[in-house]
Design a protein around this motif. Structure first.
Motif, PDB file in Angstrom:
ATOM      1  N   LEU A   1       4.312  -4.788   6.595  1.00  6.66           N
ATOM      2  CA  LEU A   1       3.157  -4.009   7.030  1.00  6.66           C
ATOM      3  C   LEU A   1       2.502  -3.217   5.311  1.00  6.66           C
ATOM      4  CD1 LEU A   1       3.435  -1.572   9.820  1.00  6.66           C
ATOM      5  CD2 LEU A   1       1.688  -4.065   9.589  1.00  6.66           C
ATOM      6  N   LEU A   2       1.520  -3.838   4.782  1.00  5.07           N
ATOM      7  CA  LEU A   2       0.673  -3.429   3.560  1.00  5.07           C
ATOM      8  C   LEU A   2      -0.306  -2.852   4.012  1.00  5.07           C
ATOM      9  CD1 LEU A   2       2.412  -6.308   3.106  1.00  5.07           C
ATOM     10  CD2 LEU A   2       1.596  -5.997   0.408  1.00  5.07           C
TER      11      LEU A   2
ATOM     12  N   PHE B   1      -2.082   3.877   6.878  1.00  2.01           N
ATOM     13  CA  PHE B   1      -1.376   4.130   8.180  1.00  2.01           C
ATOM     14  C   PHE B   1      -1.287   5.651   8.506  1.00  2.01           C
ATOM     15  CE2 PHE B   1       0.449   0.942   4.930  1.00  2.01           C
ATOM     16  CZ  PHE B   1       1.547   0.218   5.927  1.00  2.01           C
ATOM     17  N   VAL B   2      -1.389   6.406   8.592  1.00  2.00           N
ATOM     18  CA  VAL B   2      -2.311   7.661   8.868  1.00  2.00           C
ATOM     19  C   VAL B   2      -3.164   7.072  10.201  1.00  2.00           C
ATOM     20  CG1 VAL B   2      -3.407   9.912   8.787  1.00  2.00           C
ATOM     21  CG2 VAL B   2      -1.976   9.474   6.781  1.00  2.00           C
TER      22      VAL B   2
ATOM     23  N   ARG C   1       9.583  -4.520   5.523  1.00  2.00           N
ATOM     24  CA  ARG C   1       9.248  -3.101   4.457  1.00  2.00           C
ATOM     25  C   ARG C   1       7.930  -2.864   4.903  1.00  2.00           C
ATOM     26  NH1 ARG C   1      11.035  -7.625   0.308  1.00  2.00           N
ATOM     27  NH2 ARG C   1      12.338  -7.999   2.034  1.00  2.00           N
ATOM     28  N   ILE C   2       7.291  -1.577   4.212  1.00  2.00           N
ATOM     29  CA  ILE C   2       6.288  -0.886   4.036  1.00  2.00           C
ATOM     30  C   ILE C   2       5.783  -0.600   2.629  1.00  2.00           C
ATOM     31  CG2 ILE C   2       4.700   0.782   4.974  1.00  2.00           C
ATOM     32  CD1 ILE C   2       6.808   1.167   7.279  1.00  2.00           C
ATOM     33  N   LEU C   3       4.341  -1.460   2.208  1.00  2.00           N
ATOM     34  CA  LEU C   3       3.818  -0.717   1.397  1.00  2.00           C
ATOM     35  C   LEU C   3       2.336  -0.286   1.372  1.00  2.00           C
ATOM     36  CD1 LEU C   3       3.874  -0.931  -2.246  1.00  2.00           C
ATOM     37  CD2 LEU C   3       1.284  -2.969  -1.421  1.00  2.00           C
TER      38      LEU C   3
ATOM     39  N   ILE D   1       8.212   1.736   0.659  1.00  2.00           N
ATOM     40  CA  ILE D   1       7.259   1.942  -0.770  1.00  2.00           C
ATOM     41  C   ILE D   1       5.817   1.807  -1.259  1.00  2.00           C
ATOM     42  CG2 ILE D   1       7.920   0.107  -3.600  1.00  2.00           C
ATOM     43  CD1 ILE D   1      10.030   0.290  -2.325  1.00  2.00           C
ATOM     44  N   ASN D   2       6.220   3.025  -2.592  1.00  2.00           N
ATOM     45  CA  ASN D   2       4.209   3.246  -2.548  1.00  2.00           C
ATOM     46  C   ASN D   2       4.010   2.618  -4.035  1.00  2.00           C
ATOM     47  OD1 ASN D   2       2.848   5.767  -4.071  1.00  2.00           O
ATOM     48  ND2 ASN D   2       1.800   4.932  -2.058  1.00  2.00           N
TER      49      ASN D   2
END
Length: 358
Positions: free
Chosen positions: A188-189, A195-196, A216-218, A251-252
């Motif tokens: 999910l990017l 995302f909030v 994973r998430i970005l 990952i940010n």
């Protein structure tokens, strides 16, 4: 050096991570921008920084990020730009503009860096994009960034899950269920504020998923007043609770419209995470009142030197507070107090000289 020759040199540098001539290429780029970017030239002359006396990339004058709102920082006529990326803000606010004669360098910078820092050893992954399509937002650098991720590194089943009407929760839940049942890794990017909204929805509906290993998430930092603010620890804990993705796989990305290169961390198990960039960008942490580096480990304002910024300004003075570490820097938020005053003075100084005779 012509623009075509400069682009070729930058492209070659980006593709060769063992390059050791950052300083040489930075000085070539400084000479090019000094010659063709007139507001930057006037500012540099007043700072007594010219191609004759600047011998290190660290001495190249830094353009305050706010200047992109007031001055057309471009080495070409702005009408010739293939793309113009604009900073976010309300319709009443003046938006900063970053002109790109070609997207070749921006695209190369993004894809090369993204492959290494987010994809790692994986060649493709099914993606869900929590941001509008780049055709809906042609002036958004983030929309272009996420389009490139999906187009070049997402599987054919990858989808946009957000439009002008907001998140398509029905489609999103279906995608999460498919991934959970099939065992296929899922990514999910999107912007942090998206995302909030997702977290709030999952909490309200009491929904919990366990995405497969490799998922994973970005998130791309900042809330820009488009959602409630969530503290870092709460944010990544909620993603782990409701999506089953470990914090180390969240990952940010830290980037900005005024740059052509992005910074990443290696997960958010620890807070604050360490951000770092590829070999074609360098960062200093300075005292904006003096322009000098602060001692190692002390807070200061971030200055980025991005070789991919070939048409605007190589060196950007941000309004972000940070602290240098052994492997990069901690991003600490927006400047306040004396740092904020120093940044404001830097903007005033730049505009005073850059707008002369314009």
């Amino acid at each position: 050096m012509t623009q075509k020759e400069l682009i070729a040199s930058i492209q070659q540098f980006i593709q060769n991570e063992h390059s050791h001539d950052f300083n040489e290429l930075a000085l070539q780029l400084f000479r090019y921008q000094f010659e063709h970017n007139l507001p930057f030239q006037r500012f540099s002359k007043q700072k007594r920084k010219t191609p004759r006396n600047v011998k290190s990339w660290r001495d190249i004058p830094s353009v305050p990020i706010q200047a992109f709102k007031d001055v057309p920082l471009s080495c070409i006529s702005t009408e010739q730009a293939e793309a113009t990326f604009m900073t976010s803000g309300t319709t009443k606010q003046i938006k900063g503009k970053h002109y790109h004669p070609t997207l070749t360098v921006f695209d190369s910078s993004m894809i090369t860096n993204f492959k290494k820092r987010f994809m790692k050893e994986q060649k493709a992954i099914k993606m869900g994009i929590l941001f509008p399509d780049h055709e809906e937002m042609p002036n958004s650098s983030l929309a272009r960034y996420l389009f490139l991720a999906k187009e070049f590194l997402g599987t054919s089943e990858s989808k946009y899950l957000l439009s002008g009407n907001g998140i398509n929760f029905e489609l999103l839940l279906e995608e999460l269920k498919i991934s959970q049942q099939s065992g296929e890794a899922y990514a999910l990017l999107g912007a942090s504020f998206s995302f909030v909204h997702l977290i709030d929805y999952l909490q309200e509906k009491k929904l919990y998923f366990k995405l497969p290993k490799g998922s994973r998430i970005l998130d791309t930092g900042g809330y820009k007043n488009q959602s409630r603010h969530v503290e870092t620890e709460e944010f990544y804990s909620a993603l782990k609770t409701h999506l089953g993705v470990e914090k180390s796989d969240c990952i940010n990305m830290y980037g900005m419209t005024e740059l052509s290169t992005q910074f990443y961390d290696d997960g958010n198990e620890d807070s604050p995470s360490v951000k770092s960039g590829p070999h074609w960008i360098r960062t200093r942490v300075i005292n904006p009142l003096t322009g000098l580096d602060v001692p190692f480990g002390k807070n200061g304002v971030l200055v980025h030197y991005d070789l991919a910024n070939f048409n605007s300004a190589l060196s950007i003075l941000t309004e972000d507070l940070g602290v240098e570490t052994d492997k990069g820097f901690h991003l600490l938020g927006r400047v306040q107090g004396s740092e904020q005053k120093g940044c404001s003075l830097a903007v005033d100084e730049f505009l005073r000289y850059a707008k002369e005779k314009s």
